[in-house]
Each structure stands twice: as structure tokens, then as C-alpha cells.
Design a protein around this motif. Structure first.
Motif, short mmCIF file in Angstrom:
data_model
loop_
_atom_site.label_atom_id
_atom_site.label_comp_id
_atom_site.label_asym_id
_atom_site.label_seq_id
_atom_site.Cartn_x
_atom_site.Cartn_y
_atom_site.Cartn_z
N THR A 84 -1.00 -15.32 3.30
CA THR A 84 0.12 -14.58 2.70
C THR A 84 0.32 -13.27 3.45
N LEU A 85 1.57 -12.92 3.68
CA LEU A 85 1.91 -11.68 4.37
C LEU A 85 2.18 -10.59 3.35
N VAL A 86 1.31 -9.59 3.31
CA VAL A 86 1.45 -8.45 2.40
C VAL A 86 2.19 -7.34 3.14
N VAL A 87 3.24 -6.81 2.51
CA VAL A 87 4.06 -5.76 3.13
C VAL A 87 4.05 -4.54 2.21
N ASN A 88 3.48 -3.45 2.70
CA ASN A 88 3.49 -2.22 1.92
C ASN A 88 4.66 -1.35 2.36
N MET A 89 5.64 -1.17 1.47
CA MET A 89 6.79 -0.33 1.77
C MET A 89 6.66 1.04 1.10
N SER A 90 5.54 1.26 0.42
CA SER A 90 5.25 2.56 -0.17
C SER A 90 4.77 3.52 0.92
N THR A 91 4.84 4.82 0.63
CA THR A 91 4.36 5.82 1.59
C THR A 91 2.93 6.20 1.25
N ILE A 92 2.01 5.87 2.16
CA ILE A 92 0.61 6.23 2.00
C ILE A 92 0.10 6.75 3.34
N GLY A 93 -1.16 7.20 3.37
CA GLY A 93 -1.72 7.77 4.59
C GLY A 93 -1.99 6.74 5.67
N VAL A 94 -2.11 7.23 6.88
CA VAL A 94 -2.42 6.35 8.01
C VAL A 94 -3.82 5.76 7.84
N ASP A 95 -4.79 6.62 7.50
CA ASP A 95 -6.15 6.14 7.30
C ASP A 95 -6.22 5.14 6.15
N THR A 97 -3.80 3.20 5.13
CA THR A 97 -3.15 1.98 5.60
C THR A 97 -4.12 1.11 6.39
N LEU A 98 -4.86 1.72 7.28
CA LEU A 98 -5.80 0.97 8.11
C LEU A 98 -6.94 0.39 7.28
N GLU A 99 -7.39 1.13 6.28
CA GLU A 99 -8.46 0.63 5.40
C GLU A 99 -7.98 -0.59 4.61
N ILE A 100 -6.78 -0.50 4.07
CA ILE A 100 -6.22 -1.61 3.29
C ILE A 100 -5.99 -2.83 4.18
N ALA A 101 -5.48 -2.60 5.38
CA ALA A 101 -5.26 -3.70 6.32
C ALA A 101 -6.57 -4.41 6.63
N LYS A 102 -7.62 -3.64 6.86
CA LYS A 102 -8.93 -4.23 7.18
C LYS A 102 -9.43 -5.08 6.02
N ASP A 103 -9.29 -4.57 4.81
CA ASP A 103 -9.74 -5.31 3.62
C ASP A 103 -8.95 -6.61 3.46
N LEU A 104 -7.63 -6.52 3.60
CA LEU A 104 -6.80 -7.72 3.44
C LEU A 104 -7.08 -8.75 4.52
N HIS A 105 -7.24 -8.29 5.76
CA HIS A 105 -7.54 -9.22 6.85
C HIS A 105 -8.86 -9.95 6.60
N SER A 106 -9.83 -9.24 6.02
CA SER A 106 -11.12 -9.87 5.74
C SER A 106 -11.00 -10.96 4.69
N ARG A 107 -9.91 -10.94 3.92
CA ARG A 107 -9.66 -11.94 2.88
C ARG A 107 -8.75 -13.07 3.38
N LEU A 109 -5.71 -12.57 4.68
CA LEU A 109 -4.32 -12.21 4.44
C LEU A 109 -3.78 -11.40 5.62
N ARG A 110 -2.48 -11.43 5.81
CA ARG A 110 -1.83 -10.63 6.85
C ARG A 110 -1.24 -9.37 6.22
#
Length: 286
Positions: A84-95, A97-107, A109-110
Motif C-alpha cells: 500500500t502506498l501511504v501519502v502524508n500530505m500533512s506538514t511535519i518535520g523532515v526528521d 518524515t524520514l522516521e515514519i518512512a523507515k517504519d512503514l518500509h519495514s512493514r 509499505l511504500r
């Protein structure tokens, strides 16, 4: 494309309405129950119903706490199918964003970070600007969705670059809004009418779509939030934190953040960002 949408606030509602009008299959969920009716949109009260069997799941919520709550505490990530492709259109920090991406990729998910430039009116008109970070192939896949909500969509680079661009723009916006407030206060204290000042500014090199969009608010001194001051303050804080992490010097943004924080503390946080002018007026010596 089957889309699950999470977040039905001031921005989410007009965005999802435009997505449905574009013929995209969309199911929507809000963390707090709301009574809404949006043509072409299936509204559900279960998070699982919004994310299961969806190709794309979009988040448009207030901050990183809300993003993490939906994805991890409430279990959206666990209920999505692999790939599943997860798209965050909310405004959050760069760090963040990268943490969430890493967690999702480990599951399995894209992830694409795709915050938007613009407030409620552009959202209603499908005239936002998307700044996206992630795989180019995922960006291409999302173009029909982006076209439904935006006048332009940019692939900025890999994951995290969308968040970087959004914070850059909002840092500039914050300085511009605060400077406008200072200058209008300066003029008012020197006996100039707000309408006259805005008329002159409109015929100068410093006029901008941002000032044009806030003209009526400033004239009427009515600040119903298109972009709440507290959200802009949050974004400047994120920009300063990212700047500190990479050694970038942002003295004007830093000083602006101090002013916006002080304005929020006086109770202006839920009013539009240009309400900072009311705080600046209150600081003027008698």
C-alpha cells in the motif's frame, strides 16, 4: 486507484471533494466523528474500513502526533495490505518524515511525503501546489490524485525532500506575514489608513498573492482562520529545528518565531496567521 483518506478538517474536506469529483474511488475517515455529506465519498467511522483494500492511503491531519496516532497507535499501518502506498500530505518535520518512512518500509509499505502549499480557498478551487518526496514511480502513479487538488505538483526528490520544501516555503511565509504586520502597524501609528496602505502596496513591487488573499481580513479586522497562526508557528519551529540539525543560519525566521509564539500565547493561535498584526498593535507604546 482506490484511495483511503484520513482527515476531514478545513483542508481535508475541500480536497476530498475535488478528488471525488475527479472520479477517483475514495473512502474517508476522521479521527473525531463529524456529520458530513460529500457527494461521491463514502464516509466511514472505522479506520480499518478506510485503509483495508486501498491502493493509496492519504493522511491530511494537523501534526506529527496525529500522523503517528493514526498509523501506529490506532493501527492503520497494521491493517493495510502489503505494498500500500501511504501519502502524508500533512506538514511535519523532515526528521519525522524520514522516521515514519523507515517504519512503514519495514512493514512492507511504500511512502511519499507530499505536503501542499496553499490554504482553504486554494483547496476549494483545486489550486494547491504539491511538493512531493519519494520514488519517482510512486509520484507518477499519484498524478491523477494530485491533479484533482492542485494546479501544480512537483517531485522534489527522495523521501523527506517534500517536507524540506514545505518548511522552506512556510518559513518564508512566516517572515513575510510578520513583516507585513510590522509595517501596517508602523503606518497606522503614523496616521495612515489600512486601505490606503494596501492600495499603495498593491501598486508596488512587494505585492503578492498572499497579501491579496488577506486584504479583506485586514480591512475588516476579522480573522477567521484560512491558515491558523498556531499552525504557522508550528511550521516555523520545525524549520528552525531542521536548520539547527544541518547548521543553517536563519536569524530572521528565528526572530519571527519568537513573535508568533508570543502572539499565540495571547490567544490568537486559532485565528488566521495575519492576526499577528493585532499582537503587534498591542505592543505599540502609548
Amino acid at each position: 486507484m482506490k484511495v483511503g483518506w484520513i482527515g476531514l478538517g478545513n483542508m481535508g474536506v475541500p480536497m476530498i471533494r475535488n478528488i471525488a469529483q475527479a472520479g477517483i474511488d475514495v473512502i474517508a475517515y476522521n479521527r473525531t466523528q463529524k456529520t458530513l455529506s460529500i457527494d461521491g465519498v463514502q464516509l466511514v467511522t472505522s479506520l480499518g474500513d478506510a485503509v483495508r483494500d486501498r491502493d493509496v492511503v492519504v493522511l491530511m491531519v494537523s501534526d506529527v502526533a496525529a500522523v503517528r496516532d493514526v498509523l501506529f497507535a490506532q493501527g492503520a499501518a497494521q491493517q493495510m495490505g502489503s505494498g500500500t502506498l501511504v501519502v502524508n500530505m500533512s506538514t511535519i518535520g523532515v526528521d519525522e518524515t524520514l522516521e515514519i518512512a523507515k517504519d512503514l518500509h519495514s512493514r512492507g509499505l511504500r511512502f511519499v511525503d507530499a505536503p501542499v502549499l496553499g490554504s482553504v480557498k486554494p483547496a476549494e478551487n483545486g489550486a494547491l501546489t504539491v511538493v512531493a518526496g519519494g520514488d519517482a514511480s510512486d509520484f507518477e502513479l499519484l498524478k491523477p490524485l494530485f491533479d484533482a487538488v492542485a494546479k501544480a505538483a512537483f517531485h522534489i526528490g527522495p523521501c523527506g525532500k517534500g517536507a524540506t520544501m514545505k518548511l522552506l516555503v512556510n518559513a518564508y511565509l512566516g517572515v513575510a506575514v510578520e513583516a507585513l504586520g510590522e509595517c501596517l502597524t508602523f503606518g497606522a501609528e503614523n496616521g495612515l489608513a489600512t486601505k490606503l496602505m494596501l492600495d499603495v502596496l498593491q501598486n508596488s513591487a512587494v505585492w503578492s498573492p498572499m497579501i491579496a488573499g488577506k486584504r479583506d481580513m485586514l480591512l475588516q479586522q476579522a480573522y477567521d482562520a484560512q491558515f491558523a497562526l498556531r499552525h504557522l508557528t508550528k511550521d516555523l519551529g520545525l524549520a528552525i529545528r531542521q536548520a539547527s540539525s544541518i547548521g543553517a543560519h536563519m536569524p530572521a525566521v528565528d526572530a519571527t518565531l519568537d513573535t508568533l509564539c508570543a502572539a499565540v500565547e495571547t490567544g490568537l493561535g486559532n485565528r488566521d496567521m495575519v492576526a499577528v498584526v493585532e499582537y503587534l498593535k498591542a505592543q505599540t507604546r502609548p
